[in-house]
Each structure stands twice: as C-alpha cells, then as structure tokens.
Design a protein around this motif. Structure first.
Motif, PDB file in Angstrom:
ATOM      1  N   SER A   9       0.841  -1.194   0.000  1.00 12.02           N
ATOM      2  CA  SER A   9       0.000   0.000   0.000  1.00 12.02           C
ATOM      3  C   SER A   9       0.878   1.248   0.000  1.00 12.02           C
ATOM      4  N   ASN A  10       0.309   2.319  -0.565  1.00 18.59           N
ATOM      5  CA  ASN A  10       1.040   3.557  -0.734  1.00 18.59           C
ATOM      6  C   ASN A  10       0.050   4.707  -0.615  1.00 18.59           C
ATOM      7  N   SER A  11       0.243   5.584   0.338  1.00 14.70           N
ATOM      8  CA  SER A  11      -0.677   6.706   0.523  1.00 14.70           C
ATOM      9  C   SER A  11      -0.320   7.904  -0.355  1.00 14.70           C
ATOM     10  N   LYS A  12       0.813   7.844  -1.073  1.00 18.87           N
ATOM     11  CA  LYS A  12       1.244   8.964  -1.910  1.00 18.87           C
ATOM     12  C   LYS A  12       0.715   8.887  -3.339  1.00 18.87           C
ATOM     13  N   SER A  13       0.081   7.799  -3.723  1.00 23.12           N
ATOM     14  CA  SER A  13      -0.426   7.588  -5.087  1.00 23.12           C
ATOM     15  C   SER A  13       0.679   7.767  -6.116  1.00 23.12           C
ATOM     16  N   SER A  14       1.821   7.177  -5.856  1.00 22.88           N
ATOM     17  CA  SER A  14       2.944   7.248  -6.780  1.00 22.88           C
ATOM     18  C   SER A  14       3.701   5.929  -6.728  1.00 22.88           C
ATOM     19  N   GLY A  15       4.637   5.747  -7.664  1.00 26.76           N
ATOM     20  CA  GLY A  15       5.495   4.576  -7.641  1.00 26.76           C
ATOM     21  C   GLY A  15       4.808   3.297  -8.066  1.00 26.76           C
ATOM     22  N   ASN A  16       5.540   2.205  -7.910  1.00 24.80           N
ATOM     23  CA  ASN A  16       5.069   0.870  -8.265  1.00 24.80           C
ATOM     24  C   ASN A  16       5.093  -0.023  -7.032  1.00 24.80           C
ATOM     25  N   GLY A  17       4.109  -0.907  -6.930  1.00 23.23           N
ATOM     26  CA  GLY A  17       4.131  -1.898  -5.857  1.00 23.23           C
ATOM     27  C   GLY A  17       5.269  -2.872  -6.068  1.00 23.23           C
ATOM     28  N   ILE A  18       5.367  -3.429  -7.277  1.00 29.39           N
ATOM     29  CA  ILE A  18       6.470  -4.315  -7.681  1.00 29.39           C
ATOM     30  C   ILE A  18       6.930  -3.856  -9.044  1.00 29.39           C
ATOM     31  N   TYR A  19       8.232  -3.695  -9.197  1.00 26.46           N
ATOM     32  CA  TYR A  19       8.824  -3.366 -10.495  1.00 26.46           C
ATOM     33  C   TYR A  19       9.814  -4.474 -10.828  1.00 26.46           C
ATOM     34  N   ALA A  20       9.586  -5.171 -11.934  1.00 25.54           N
ATOM     35  CA  ALA A  20      10.461  -6.265 -12.355  1.00 25.54           C
ATOM     36  C   ALA A  20      10.946  -6.003 -13.775  1.00 25.54           C
ATOM     37  N   MET A  21      12.256  -5.850 -13.939  1.00 23.40           N
ATOM     38  CA  MET A  21      12.858  -5.634 -15.259  1.00 23.40           C
ATOM     39  C   MET A  21      13.664  -6.884 -15.610  1.00 23.40           C
ATOM     40  N   ASP A  22      13.277  -7.528 -16.716  1.00 24.17           N
ATOM     41  CA  ASP A  22      13.957  -8.747 -17.172  1.00 24.17           C
ATOM     42  C   ASP A  22      13.977  -9.827 -16.090  1.00 24.17           C
TER      43      ASP A  22
END
Length: 184
Positions: A9-22
């Motif tokens: 959860s994120n109260s800032k309404s920004s970013g990613n919960g999970i970021y997976a590159m390759d």
C-alpha cells in the motif's frame, strides 16, 4: 520472485508496488497450513500505486510472470506488462477509476485508469478476473488494454466487466485475417 498473500500500500499515489525488469514475478495467494483443499486463499493486495505491478523486458528475456487471486485498488494501472511473454493474470479483482496519479513531469493527472495493460506482449492468459469501474468524470476507465500482441493466440476469457468506459480495448496489430490473434 514470489510473493504470497502480501499487502502493498502507498498513501502517496505514486510509484510501483512491484517493479520487475527482465525478471519473472509471481504474486500468488497464501494458503494456511492445513487448507489442503485450497478453499480459503488469502489474496495479495495493491493499493494506491501508479502501477501495482510493472513487469518489463528489455533484453528479450521471457521469464514467467503470474498474478493470481490478487486485488488492485486505487492504482492508476493494476498490472502493466511490456515486451514480456508467458504472462498469466487470473482470478484477480480490479477496482478501476480510483487512481489519483499526477505526473511528476507535467503535474497533470493521468488521463485514464486501467486494470491490465499488455504492451507488445505475447502468449498471455487473462481469465476469471473482475473489473469494476468507479465514476470519475476527468478519467477514462479501461478493464483490459492490449497493444500489439501480434498474431499469437491470446485471450481475455471468462472475466466480468462493469461500469467501465471500455471493458476491453485493442490497439495496433493483434492478428487479422487468417492469423489467430487476440480473442475476447
């Protein structure tokens, strides 16, 4: 990476919960010890992100990505997949239209909220999901957006869509004529 029954959860309404590159990512339910019939899954949850899950490939690597029994709330995009094959999104719920993302570059609000966005992705499965829209006059609400899935036999199957501007939206080349392509 595997996450089972986790809450992001994120109260800032920004970013990613999970970021997976390759890299592959699996977001799965948790089953309590003794639940041998798997009758009571504990869902994973994502709340308040620009993208709940962002899985992308830049090197042509195609690890398996699976999202099952997961709830997405107040995310501008629940699941975003780009140039990544072998993806399954099943038995999830998406409350679309509650995202409040504002661009860090322009300061403008995101013009749409999307449950699942598949961009240049092939060999995927999207089934048994629920997409529920929430009215916001400034935003368009989409259940599933598929962009350039090519001629592969992909499908959006047995899902429920309600109160959305667009349940399913296809952009670009997704098969034509005698090629199998995308099926709804």
């Amino acid at each position: 990476m595997t996450f089972s029954g986790c809450n992001f959860s994120n109260s800032k309404s920004s970013g990613n919960g999970i970021y997976a590159m390759d890299a592959g990512v699996n977001v799965l339910p948790y089953y309590a010890p003794g639940d041998y019939a798997r009758a009571h899954p504990t869902h994973s949850q994502f709340t308040g992100f620009v993208r709940g899950i962002d899985a992308e490939s830049t090197m042509g690597i195609n690890p398996v990505t699976s999202v099952d029994f997961t709830d997405f709330n107040a995310c501008s995009v629940g699941v975003f997949v780009s140039v990544l094959n072998n993806t399954a999104v099943t038995r999830c719920s998406f409350n679309v239209g509650l995202g409040t993302y504002v661009s860090q570059v322009t300061g403008d609000p995101c013009p749409q909220n999307i449950g699942i966005y598949m961009k240049n992705a092939n060999t995927f499965t999207i089934e048994q999901n629920t997409f529920t829209g929430h009215f916001n006059s400034a935003l368009k609400n989409y259940g599933v957006v598929v962009e350039n899935s090519n001629y592969y036999n992909n499908s959006v199957y047995r899902s429920n869509f309600s109160n959305l501007d667009y349940g399913c939206f296809a952009i670009g080349y997704n098969g034509s004529g005698t090629t199998p392509g995308l099926h709804f």
